[in-house]
Write an enzyme that holds these catalytic residues in place. Structure first.
Site, short mmCIF file in Angstrom:
data_model
loop_
_atom_site.label_atom_id
_atom_site.label_comp_id
_atom_site.label_asym_id
_atom_site.label_seq_id
_atom_site.Cartn_x
_atom_site.Cartn_y
_atom_site.Cartn_z
N ASN A 286 1.01 -1.44 0.06
CA ASN A 286 -0.07 -0.10 -0.25
C ASN A 286 0.83 1.31 0.06
O ASN A 286 1.25 1.69 1.13
CB ASN A 286 -0.86 -0.02 1.20
CG ASN A 286 -1.67 1.32 1.15
OD1 ASN A 286 -1.92 2.02 0.20
ND2 ASN A 286 -2.47 1.63 2.46
N SER B 52 1.84 -2.79 4.86
CA SER B 52 0.92 -1.50 4.96
C SER B 52 0.63 -1.41 6.49
O SER B 52 1.32 -2.15 7.37
CB SER B 52 -0.46 -2.05 4.30
OG SER B 52 -1.07 -3.15 4.90
N ASP C 27 -2.93 -1.68 9.23
CA ASP C 27 -3.80 -2.50 9.57
C ASP C 27 -4.89 -2.79 8.43
O ASP C 27 -5.61 -3.77 8.27
CB ASP C 27 -4.35 -2.45 10.85
CG ASP C 27 -3.34 -2.85 12.03
OD1 ASP C 27 -2.86 -3.92 11.89
OD2 ASP C 27 -3.37 -1.99 12.96
N GLY C 28 -5.12 -1.64 7.77
CA GLY C 28 -6.12 -1.44 6.78
C GLY C 28 -6.08 -2.60 5.78
O GLY C 28 -7.31 -3.19 5.32
N GLU D 272 -9.10 -5.29 4.80
CA GLU D 272 -9.51 -5.53 3.42
C GLU D 272 -9.62 -7.22 3.04
O GLU D 272 -10.34 -7.87 2.51
CB GLU D 272 -9.13 -4.83 2.51
CG GLU D 272 -9.36 -3.44 2.50
CD GLU D 272 -8.94 -2.47 1.24
OE1 GLU D 272 -8.67 -2.99 0.24
OE2 GLU D 272 -8.72 -1.31 1.50
N GLY E 188 2.64 1.12 7.80
CA GLY E 188 1.39 2.17 7.81
C GLY E 188 1.53 2.69 9.32
O GLY E 188 2.32 2.87 9.94
N ARG F 249 -2.79 13.45 8.94
CA ARG F 249 -2.14 12.65 8.67
C ARG F 249 -0.93 12.56 8.11
O ARG F 249 0.23 11.94 8.31
CB ARG F 249 -2.87 11.74 7.39
CG ARG F 249 -2.25 10.32 6.77
CD ARG F 249 -3.32 9.73 5.97
NE ARG F 249 -4.12 8.90 6.54
CZ ARG F 249 -3.87 7.76 7.23
NH1 ARG F 249 -2.62 7.18 7.26
NH2 ARG F 249 -4.84 7.12 7.90
#
Length: 481
Positions: free
Chosen positions: A121, A178, A180-181, A185, A210, A278
């Site tokens: 990601n 990445s 945890d997103g 998914e 991430g 962010r």
């Protein structure tokens, strides 16, 4: 030459080799250790813990290994902290093919993954996932001779769409470089497949790249390893696995499958509303938490829960009827949640106002937040943290204590384990026309009136929802424990 000190009847192979231009006796023992003497010192490498793979270079065999950074030497049977790559080169006087065959045979017997699907990601956190993969992750997989299919995610839910339709027989596992997103998914995509039972046998590995990284932090911390890319990658290469509970969050016919957490109130507000910062990376959480505590919100609402044994004294007795979807074949629609009947069991309730509700599946919510120190990966329960009221100065202290997990010892905190949970969210106490956000695994699950608007589309309405847990449903790559 006398070889008795090196040989025993159960050794796999032994022979005289050149190491750094000197003759030595090298042995691969039955318990998987390469042993030799170098400069008068006995040395060894564990095939299970240290060796990634090997290659042949002319007459020489180059063993690819990892060693503990602090150790400084080749002996590295016990790990802790970061690893560094180190090669061990030897040249057999005879039978090079025999050595290659025995080394390969032993490595193959360990059941390590050989073909992995890797999601990278490039947009998460500080946008460093691509660099982490190229510099830290890929070289280790190459040393272990693992074949990779690399997919860079291009948009939200890209990974979910891919795993829903992929041929699972092509891979020995999935890796998420990445936060945890992407893990969330992947889990949701696998569970929405018609063949979800077979698809869930595919282990999932995480490499921290991430903002959150709560799952991989929980896995590595369990065995005392740091949360870093090489520790995570080596754990995947070794191929050890463990099961993890999956929570089904349902509202009518709409479902979301969670492996990390659900939050409402202060924690959800911080997690989602801090997205506007962010660019600060993980520091955005602490920065916005201070703002939210200074202007503290309290929410009306009610929670109901089915307590685990030993926690029946919390809350008040209540009756609860969970939504039951009409029975359909999961071969057509995917996983539908656990089939347990909860209605006739002894439910409890708590009424607001609440500062925050936190439901957790694993110990760490992020690399710096030990949310639920008693949480287990596959005990069939979720850890519930309730904060109803608290002075602001005390709350500031509690937020700092989340790094060590000692916040759960506060008299202002209720910390229990539950088998099922129902949330009935309400409006702010001081602003009845304003509601809140429900957050699951870092994503907006529901958004009420006059809340912060972000790019994420809410899956559910800001209304009653229920959470049930299925014990050990998914499989993760894990350090040996």
């Amino acid at each position: 030459m006398e070889n008795d000190q090196f040989m025993c009847p159960t050794d796999i192979i032994t022979g005289i080799v050149f190491i750094d231009g000197e003759l030595a006796m090298l042995t691969l023992t039955a318990d998987g250790e390469l042993r030799w003497t170098e400069y008068g010192l006995r040395q060894y490498l564990s095939m299970k813990k240290d060796v990634l793979g090997f290659i042949v270079e002319g007459k020489q065999i180059r063993v690819k290994a990892v060693v503990e950074k602090e150790a400084g030497g080749i002996c590295c049977g016990q790990f802790g902290g970061d690893f560094v790559r180190k090669d061990f080169v030897f040249e057999p006087l005879i039978d090079q093919n025999g050595w290659c065959y025995k080394l390969r045979q032993y490595l193959d017997s360990l059941g390590r993954p050989k073909r992995l699907l890797v999601f990278v990601n490039p947009f998460g956190g500080k946008k460093s996932a691509r660099e982490i993969f190229v510099k830290e992750v890929k070289p280790l997989f190459e040393d272990a001779d693992v074949q990779l299919e690399i997919q860079e995610t291009k948009y939200q839910l890209h990974a979910k769409e891919f795993v829903k339709s992929m041929d699972v027989s092509k891979y020995d596992g999935i890796v998420c470089v990445s936060g945890d997103g992407i893990l969330v998914e992947v889990v949701n995509g696998l569970l929405e497949r018609a063949d979800w039972r077979n698809a869930l046998k595919l282990p999932i590995g995480m490499v921290p790249a991430g903002t959150g990284n709560g799952m991989i932090k929980s896995l590595l911390d369990t065995v005392g390893l740091r949360c870093c890319a090489n520790s995570a990658t080596i754990s995947i290469i070794r191929g050890h696995k463990r099961s993890v509970d999956v929570a089904t969050i349902a509202q009518g016919n709409t479902k979301f499958f969670s492996v990390l957490m659900l939050a409402w109130g202060l924690i959800a507000d911080i997690d989602i509303e801090s997205e506007k910062f962010r660019w600060m990376g993980s520091a955005r959480i602490d920065f916005y938490a201070l703002q939210r505590i200074i202007c503290l919100r309290r929410y009306n609402g009610r929670i109901l829960f089915l307590p685990a044994p030993g926690f029946e004294g919390y809350g008040q007795p209540a009756s609860c009827s969970l939504y039951q979807e009409p029975h359909v074949s999961d071969k057509e629609v995917g996983y539908q949640g656990p089939e347990t009947k909860f209605e006739d069991l002894e439910w409890r309730e708590m009424k607001g106002p609440f500062v925050t509700i936190w439901l957790h599946n694993v110990p760490w919510g992020s690399e710096n937040t030990l949310t639920a120190p008693a949480a287990k990966f596959s005990d069939g329960y979720l850890d519930l943290i309730v904060l109803k009221n608290c002075p602001k100065l005390v709350l500031l202290s509690l937020m700092r204590q989340t790094s060590s997990g000692t916040h759960v010892e506060s008299p202002y905190i209720v910390y229990i384990k539950v088998k099922a949970f129902v949330l009935e969210p309400g409006a702010l106490v001081d602003e009845p026309d304003k509601e809140g956000i429900i957050d699951s695994d870092g994503e907006v699950l529901a958004r009420g009136k006059r809340t912060y608007k972000c790019d994420q589309k809410a899956l559910m309405s800001y209304d009653k929802l229920q959470v049930t847990v299925d014990q050990g449903l998914a499989t993760l790559f894990s350090p040996e424990y």
